[in-house]
Write an enzyme that holds these catalytic residues in place. Structure first.
Site, PDB file in Angstrom:
ATOM      1  N   GLU A 211      -4.210 -10.607  -2.763  1.00 23.19           N
ATOM      2  CA  GLU A 211      -5.146 -10.758  -1.651  1.00 23.19           C
ATOM      3  C   GLU A 211      -5.831 -12.120  -1.707  1.00 23.19           C
ATOM      4  O   GLU A 211      -5.986 -12.790  -0.683  1.00 23.19           O
ATOM      5  CB  GLU A 211      -6.216  -9.658  -1.658  1.00 23.19           C
TER       6      GLU A 211
ATOM      7  N   ASP B 117      -2.623  -5.166   2.390  1.00 20.43           N
ATOM      8  CA  ASP B 117      -3.351  -6.178   3.147  1.00 20.43           C
ATOM      9  C   ASP B 117      -2.845  -7.581   2.816  1.00 20.43           C
ATOM     10  O   ASP B 117      -2.715  -8.426   3.696  1.00 20.43           O
ATOM     11  CB  ASP B 117      -4.872  -6.062   2.933  1.00 20.43           C
TER      12      ASP B 117
END
Length: 109
Positions: A46, A105
């Protein structure tokens, strides 16, 4: 007589964004492209993805290329799907993959 010059005046927002990006690069992104969480001495997919997004938003190709290169070389070890492993523990020279799973994500970003 010299020609008139036109200067573009930057907004307070543009200046603030540029200063924030400079701070972020100085404190979190190593010169070779690894984004390190200084409190835990680790790198996440991330963090790498967010740094690349910010670099695109700020038209910083050099930083984007460095972060993407480091990410591919160190965190992209899943042979079947080529997704990025979510956790790298340690720095560039003494670190290793800490978890092979992915973070959705980061994959999307």
């Amino acid at each position: 007589s010299s020609p008139a010059r036109v200067y573009k005046r930057r907004s307070v927002e543009e200046i603030s964004l540029e200063e924030a990006w400079t701070y972020y690069k100085t404190n979190f992104i190593r010169s070779y492209g690894q984004v390190i969480d200084p409190s835990e001495k680790r790198t996440t997919s991330e963090g790498q993805a967010y740094a690349m997004l910010r670099a695109v938003w700020l038209d910083d190709k050099k930083t984007f290329d460095g972060v993407w290169s480091w990410t591919k070389d160190h965190m992209r070890w899943r042979p079947k799907d080529k997704l990025i492993s979510w956790l790298w523990e340690g720095d560039d020279t003494s670190g290793k993959i800490g978890d092979w799973k992915t973070a959705p994500d980061a994959d999307v970003d």
